[in-house]
Design a protein around this motif. Structure first.
Motif, PDB file in Angstrom:
ATOM      1  N   TRP A 259       6.450 -66.508  26.322  1.00  0.00           N
ATOM      2  CA  TRP A 259       5.301 -65.827  26.933  1.00  0.00           C
ATOM      3  C   TRP A 259       5.660 -65.215  28.278  1.00  0.00           C
TER       4      TRP A 259
ATOM      5  N   ARG B 253       2.532 -58.729  25.716  1.00  0.00           N
ATOM      6  CA  ARG B 253       1.418 -59.674  25.859  1.00  0.00           C
ATOM      7  C   ARG B 253       0.096 -59.005  25.518  1.00  0.00           C
TER       8      ARG B 253
ATOM      9  N   TYR C 227      -0.833 -59.092  21.823  1.00  0.00           N
ATOM     10  CA  TYR C 227      -1.394 -60.356  21.331  1.00  0.00           C
ATOM     11  C   TYR C 227      -2.881 -60.450  21.670  1.00  0.00           C
TER      12      TYR C 227
ATOM     13  N   LEU D 171      -4.752 -64.611  30.269  1.00  0.00           N
ATOM     14  CA  LEU D 171      -3.646 -64.118  29.455  1.00  0.00           C
ATOM     15  C   LEU D 171      -3.093 -62.807  29.998  1.00  0.00           C
TER      16      LEU D 171
ATOM     17  N   THR E  79      -0.578 -69.435  30.929  1.00  0.00           N
ATOM     18  CA  THR E  79      -0.860 -70.208  29.726  1.00  0.00           C
ATOM     19  C   THR E  79      -2.073 -71.071  30.023  1.00  0.00           C
TER      20      THR E  79
ATOM     21  N   PHE F 293       0.125 -66.063  18.502  1.00  0.00           N
ATOM     22  CA  PHE F 293       0.494 -66.454  19.866  1.00  0.00           C
ATOM     23  C   PHE F 293       1.597 -67.513  19.828  1.00  0.00           C
TER      24      PHE F 293
ATOM     25  N   VAL G 269       0.819 -71.446  24.355  1.00  0.00           N
ATOM     26  CA  VAL G 269       0.178 -70.464  25.237  1.00  0.00           C
ATOM     27  C   VAL G 269      -1.312 -70.745  25.349  1.00  0.00           C
TER      28      VAL G 269
END
Length: 501
Positions: A78, A86, A89, A187, A192, A217, A221
């Motif tokens: 992550w 990111r 996601y 996020l 996290t 994910f 996370v």
């Protein structure tokens, strides 16, 4: 967790199957059995009957979740992803929320006592909108360059870096919406998280965990722990491995969160209580004022931190406004939120119904007059009649204290009450979350907006939420802001870099 309760005949097969399954904790990308045998019984507010059992996360479970989140942040993919990666996601999760909107709307209705038609047009779309909006910010969390004011040649800039592991503690009034209000910015900033939903309304968070897994994910996370405040919430707030707490709930509990967070000086965001005033001037469009102010207090049965619970109306239009609001709620039909005929939903729990009824009794015993409502409904479930109290004044508990129920106090003002005096009346509260002003005079509207000590002032509307607009309160209504870039920044730390050239 193997107890099976009768299915709800009004719910879809998918929803009944989800609610009936054996629920576990979502830690490190897997459904995990709690270390202790404690459980929470989930009740349907419309019937008062149990519908599910979920785990009561203990301290060891919190430790596991924090370790998973820490590993994902420090070592996992992550923190090494590009911001664009990111954002993909987050966007995928938003798409999945939209794809499962009907199911999520039913789960929220059953669990929180909401009318499903409302969750379909408000709760679920706003949850998805927040995640879509925050996906865009993931690639735009930038620092700044700055000039130097001392001799020599230097280059200086700042970096905005994720604060680390964030614990997101969510209330029961808007379970999925307020989860997304916290999850999206966290996020986007690169944090996290551990999510702890309210013990009364954990089901939509557990269903969200399925969607998190489907979105792909990386493990750790997003972790989701069901539990209560004294056990699970307290363990998160005091845990040395948690870098940030974002809490929405009562002011009293928020102060407790602050004390618990002091051990390692966690960063803390608090969105707390409110006692929001509404001001109606004689030139206002009453065809908009009456339904608007009614919705401001009775939306979600008054279980809204920004609920317009104090109504100040110019005497010239006071009787018409109060009568119009009262007439509008007399025909509401109580029932289960999944029943299409229902227009009056319950409050969330027996304790909440008792609390609201006690405040109504306090108001009546202090001399208030119930224009409509004024009691709990005699039927199964936790139903309170929408209540409008007249003959109220600023010293009454129903005017000063947050009730968090469908109770409106109405008070007139006259021509000789100037804007400074009106604003002082509105500001005469420990809270400062929201307010609304209803007038066709733009000068009056904006002058009042400047004078009111509130995080949000709405003009000719109320309870209008926007992902891009900073949301939070002044005074005892909280610390910090959610939504917009302001919400993202609160999940970051600013690092200064100075280089001698």
């Amino acid at each position: 967790m193997s107890v099976v309760y009768p299915p709800n005949d009004l719910a879809s097969d998918a929803v009944n199957q989800f609610i009936a399954r054996s629920h576990k904790l979502y830690i490190d990308g897997e459904w995990q059995t709690p270390t202790e045998e404690g459980a929470i019984t989930v009740l349907d507010p419309a019937t008062g009957m149990p519908i599910a059992k979920v785990p009561l996360a203990g301290r060891e479970d919190v430790d596991r979740a924090v370790k998973a989140a820490r590993t994902a942040f420090e070592e996992g993919p992550w923190s090494r992803m590009t911001p664009i990666e990111r954002s993909k996601y987050i966007w995928r999760l938003a798409d999945l929320i939209e794809r499962h909107a009907g199911e999520l709307a039913q789960i929220e209705s059953i669990d929180a006592g909401k009318i499903v038609a409302v969750t379909q047009i408000a709760d679920i779309p706003l949850s998805a909108a927040m995640m879509h909006y925050m996906a865009g910010w993931a690639s735009k969390v930038d620092g700044e360059t700055f000039s130097f004011n001392r001799p020599g040649e230097y280059h200086g800039y700042t970096l905005r870096e994720p604060v680390g592991v964030a614990a997101l503690i969510v209330p029961w009034n808007f379970p999925l919406v307020l989860t997304c209000f916290k999850l999206g910015p966290a996020l986007a900033a690169g944090c996290t998280v551990i999510i702890k939903p309210a013990e009364q309304t954990p089901l939509s968070a557990l269903r969200l965990a399925d969607l998190v897994s489907e979105a792909g994910f990386p493990n750790g996370v997003i972790n989701i722990l069901t539990g209560d405040g004294p056990t699970s919430g307290a363990a998160l707030a005091s845990h040395p491995g948690v870098d940030k707490i974002s809490f929405t709930g009562s002011t009293e509990v928020g102060k407790g969160i602050l004390r618990a967070a002091s051990g390692n000086l966690k960063r803390v965001t608090l969105e707390l209580g409110g006692k929001s005033p509404m001001f109606v001037f004689p030139d206002a469009d009453l065809d908009k004022v009456i339904p608007g102010c009614s919705s401001a207090i009775f939306f979600n049965q008054g279980q809204t931190c920004t609920a317009g619970s104090r109504l100040y109306v110019h005497r010239k239009v006071y009787d018409r406004v109060v009568a119009g609001i009262a007439d509008g709620v007399r025909s509401l039909v109580p029932g289960h939120g999944l029943d299409p005929a229902t227009s009056l939903a319950p409050v969330v729990s027996e304790s909440q119904a008792t609390r609201v009824a006690r405040y109504i009794d306090l108001g009546l015993s202090a001399g208030a007059e119930a224009v409509v409502g004024g009691s709990r409904l005699e039927r199964e479930g936790y139903f309170i009649a929408p209540t409008v109290l007249a003959n109220t004044h600023g010293d009454m508990a129903v005017v000063r204290e947050e009730i968090f129920g469908p109770v409106l106090t109405a008070m007139p003002f006259d021509d000789d009450t100037d804007l400074d005096t009106l604003a002082a009346i509105g500001n005469d509260t420990p809270f400062g979350l929201a307010a609304s002003v209803w007038t066709t005079n733009l000068s009056t509207a904006h002058k009042m907006a400047r004078r009111l000590k509130a995080g949000t002032v709405w003009l000719n509307t109320h309870n209008h939420y926007e992902p891009a607009a900073a949301f939070g309160g002044a005074k005892e209504s909280g610390w910090g802001r959610e939504c917009g870039i302001h919400g993202v920044h609160l999940f970051t730390e600013t690092k200064t870099v100075i280089a001698a050239l």
